[in-house]
Design a protein around this motif. Structure first.
Motif, PDB file in Angstrom:
ATOM      1  N   VAL A  27       0.798  -1.259  -0.301  1.00 19.82           N
ATOM      2  CA  VAL A  27       0.340   0.221   0.200  1.00 19.82           C
ATOM      3  C   VAL A  27       1.245   1.458   0.006  1.00 19.82           C
ATOM      4  N   PRO A  28       1.544   1.585   0.730  1.00 16.96           N
ATOM      5  CA  PRO A  28       2.871   2.876   1.053  1.00 16.96           C
ATOM      6  C   PRO A  28       3.475   3.456  -0.295  1.00 16.96           C
ATOM      7  N   GLN A  29       3.415   1.902  -1.102  1.00 12.50           N
ATOM      8  CA  GLN A  29       4.044   2.312  -2.724  1.00 12.50           C
ATOM      9  C   GLN A  29       3.668   0.715  -2.790  1.00 12.50           C
ATOM     10  N   ASP A  30       3.979   0.736  -4.479  1.00 16.68           N
ATOM     11  CA  ASP A  30       3.710  -1.085  -4.617  1.00 16.68           C
ATOM     12  C   ASP A  30       4.796  -1.653  -4.505  1.00 16.68           C
ATOM     13  N   ILE A  31       5.016  -2.124  -4.603  1.00 15.51           N
ATOM     14  CA  ILE A  31       6.760  -3.958  -4.663  1.00 15.51           C
ATOM     15  C   ILE A  31       6.995  -4.417  -6.077  1.00 15.51           C
ATOM     16  N   ARG A  32       7.928  -3.672  -5.873  1.00 16.26           N
ATOM     17  CA  ARG A  32       8.731  -3.814  -7.224  1.00 16.26           C
ATOM     18  C   ARG A  32      10.366  -4.218  -7.013  1.00 16.26           C
ATOM     19  N   VAL A  51      10.441  -4.730 -17.710  1.00 17.16           N
ATOM     20  CA  VAL A  51      10.656  -6.012 -16.824  1.00 17.16           C
ATOM     21  C   VAL A  51      10.239  -7.163 -18.043  1.00 17.16           C
ATOM     22  N   VAL A  52       8.740  -7.376 -18.035  1.00 18.73           N
ATOM     23  CA  VAL A  52       7.958  -8.311 -18.065  1.00 18.73           C
ATOM     24  C   VAL A  52       8.080  -8.280 -20.225  1.00 18.73           C
ATOM     25  N   ALA A  53       8.504  -7.345 -20.647  1.00 18.86           N
ATOM     26  CA  ALA A  53       9.268  -7.310 -21.787  1.00 18.86           C
ATOM     27  C   ALA A  53      10.840  -8.301 -22.275  1.00 18.86           C
ATOM     28  N   ASP A  54      11.101  -7.904 -21.143  1.00 16.21           N
ATOM     29  CA  ASP A  54      12.411  -8.119 -21.107  1.00 16.21           C
ATOM     30  C   ASP A  54      12.966 -10.053 -21.478  1.00 16.21           C
ATOM     31  N   PRO A  55      13.483  -9.313 -22.558  1.00 12.65           N
ATOM     32  CA  PRO A  55      13.657 -10.898 -23.558  1.00 12.65           C
ATOM     33  C   PRO A  55      14.277 -12.575 -21.983  1.00 12.65           C
ATOM     34  N   GLY A 103      20.947 -10.490 -15.756  1.00 17.73           N
ATOM     35  CA  GLY A 103      21.521  -9.231 -16.242  1.00 17.73           C
ATOM     36  C   GLY A 103      19.912  -7.981 -16.925  1.00 17.73           C
ATOM     37  N   ILE A 104      19.450  -8.048 -15.867  1.00 18.84           N
ATOM     38  CA  ILE A 104      17.791  -6.751 -15.824  1.00 18.84           C
ATOM     39  C   ILE A 104      18.364  -5.860 -14.758  1.00 18.84           C
ATOM     40  N   THR A 105      17.985  -4.202 -15.563  1.00 20.13           N
ATOM     41  CA  THR A 105      19.140  -3.638 -14.511  1.00 20.13           C
ATOM     42  C   THR A 105      17.407  -2.647 -13.626  1.00 20.13           C
ATOM     43  N   SER A 106      16.225  -2.301 -14.935  1.00 16.59           N
ATOM     44  CA  SER A 106      15.247  -2.208 -14.536  1.00 16.59           C
ATOM     45  C   SER A 106      14.398  -2.193 -13.342  1.00 16.59           C
ATOM     46  N   ASN A 107      13.780  -2.072 -12.530  1.00 14.76           N
ATOM     47  CA  ASN A 107      12.669  -2.362 -11.779  1.00 14.76           C
ATOM     48  C   ASN A 107      11.522  -2.124 -12.175  1.00 14.76           C
ATOM     49  N   ASP A 108      11.527  -1.262 -13.708  1.00 11.06           N
ATOM     50  CA  ASP A 108       9.761  -1.341 -14.415  1.00 11.06           C
ATOM     51  C   ASP A 108       9.191  -1.738 -14.282  1.00 11.06           C
ATOM     52  N   PRO A 109       8.373  -2.667 -14.102  1.00 11.12           N
ATOM     53  CA  PRO A 109       7.703  -3.747 -14.170  1.00 11.12           C
ATOM     54  C   PRO A 109       7.353  -4.116 -15.862  1.00 11.12           C
ATOM     55  N   LEU A 110       6.865  -3.006 -16.523  1.00 12.56           N
ATOM     56  CA  LEU A 110       6.988  -3.020 -17.453  1.00 12.56           C
ATOM     57  C   LEU A 110       7.606  -3.676 -18.636  1.00 12.56           C
ATOM     58  N   ALA A 140       2.039  -6.551 -13.283  1.00 12.20           N
ATOM     59  CA  ALA A 140       3.363  -5.472 -14.469  1.00 12.20           C
ATOM     60  C   ALA A 140       1.935  -4.574 -14.612  1.00 12.20           C
ATOM     61  N   HIS A 141       1.012  -4.413 -14.793  1.00 12.96           N
ATOM     62  CA  HIS A 141      -0.001  -3.669 -15.324  1.00 12.96           C
ATOM     63  C   HIS A 141       0.004  -2.499 -14.004  1.00 12.96           C
ATOM     64  N   LEU A 142      -0.474  -3.126 -13.447  1.00  8.36           N
ATOM     65  CA  LEU A 142      -0.904  -2.853 -11.967  1.00  8.36           C
ATOM     66  C   LEU A 142       0.380  -2.052 -10.809  1.00  8.36           C
ATOM     67  N   GLY A 143       1.350  -2.180 -11.725  1.00 17.52           N
ATOM     68  CA  GLY A 143       2.568  -1.603 -11.386  1.00 17.52           C
ATOM     69  C   GLY A 143       3.734  -2.069 -10.250  1.00 17.52           C
ATOM     70  N   ARG A 144       3.017  -3.186 -10.409  1.00 15.29           N
ATOM     71  CA  ARG A 144       3.921  -4.402  -9.209  1.00 15.29           C
ATOM     72  C   ARG A 144       4.628  -5.021 -10.189  1.00 15.29           C
ATOM     73  N   LEU A 145       5.576  -5.626  -9.226  1.00 16.05           N
ATOM     74  CA  LEU A 145       6.274  -6.520  -9.697  1.00 16.05           C
ATOM     75  C   LEU A 145       7.550  -7.467  -8.433  1.00 16.05           C
TER      76      LEU A 145
END
Length: 279
Positions: A110-115, A197-201, A188-195, A172-177
């Motif tokens: 709740v305070p912020q989305d888990i990522r 990450v889920v598109a990363d090969p 080798g994934i450095t982003s924590n942006d849910p969308l 991911a579409h809810l902003g959570r990861l």
């Protein structure tokens, strides 16, 4: 049971129909079944608060009111929405700290989305939102204390990890990861942006260790259930087999894009219930 609570439990039963929970609970004797639907109803209500799109301060306040109501229940002054829980709490020895742990778990979102939590935080999350539910449930099922706690630990984590792997795109579409930070770095994934990450090969490389972790928890749960009387483990065994089947369907489908939703078909669900409830 009041008419209000009976209606609520009927609603929870209806919403759960077709799910592993509903099938597993329907085979229980009445008192156990009512207690389990109360536990399910509680989890549904606090989960709905965590998942709503309302302002975060309002959601935190709503969860705080649930904490206060749980405290009042255990102080002998249950509020109306928990009044019918009192007999189940006494009959099955349900523990206050397990109800509060579930609220703690919902509050983590709740305070912020888990990522991309680290592995320790992910395990804590699984304990609160899944294994704490299991600790309440095994008391209703009637397992011995030590084995009950162990089963809740392993089966709760197995189910929650399977949920995380199944719901990657929806979350991911809810902003959570919920995929762990360490796994992303290893892939080798450095982003924590849910969308992103889920598109990363490299996503399948992140998911593979979670699959193995879930499988290990399922195996530990099976070992515990195997040494207990079948009558007390029928319900958790059905849930275990449902979710293990979903996990293996996810593995067969793979985690590369595109990812079609995975569901257990009706005949497979019926077969599991028949085998582990009646045969």
């Amino acid at each position: 049971m009041t008419l209000e609570t009976a209606a609520a439990n009927a609603s929870y039963g209806s919403s759960a129909s077709g799910s592993s929970f509903y099938a597993a609970m329907r085979i229980l004797p009445q008192e156990q079944r009512e207690a389990m639907f109360q536990i399910y109803g509680f989890c549904r209500q606090v989960d709905d608060i965590a998942d709503s799109d309302g302002p975060r301060p309002e959601r935190l306040a709503a969860l705080r009111r649930w904490r206060e109501d749980i405290d009042a229940l255990y102080q002998g002054h249950p509020p109306p929405r928990l009044r019918d829980y009192a007999p189940s709490v006494q009959r099955f020895g349900l523990q206050r700290e397990d109800f509060l742990a579930i609220v703690d778990g919902m509050e983590m979102d709740v305070p912020q989305d888990i990522r991309a939590p680290d592995l320790a935080t992910l395990d804590l999350y699984c304990d609160r939102v899944a294994s704490a539910v299991g600790r309440l449930s095994v008391r209703v099922f009637g397992l011995p204390r030590e084995d009950g706690i162990l089963l809740a630990h392993h089966l709760g984590r197995a189910l929650q990890l399977t949920n995380i792997l199944r719901d990657i795109d929806e979350d991911a579409h809810l902003g959570r990861l919920y995929l762990p930070f360490e796994g992303l770095l290893h892939a080798g994934i450095t982003s924590n942006d849910p969308l992103k990450v889920v598109a990363d090969p490299a996503l399948p490389k992140v998911c593979a260790p979670l699959v193995e972790r879930a499988r290990a928890h399922f195996e530990q749960a099976d070992e515990i259930m195997g040494r207990n009387p079948r009558r007390v483990v029928r319900a958790p065994r059905i849930m275990s087999k449902y979710y293990r089947a979903i996990l293996e369907l996810l593995v067969a489908r793979g985690f590369a894009t595109p990812r079609n939703p995975v569901r257990l078909n009706k005949m497979a669900r019926i077969a599991i219930v028949l085998r582990y409830a009646f045969i």
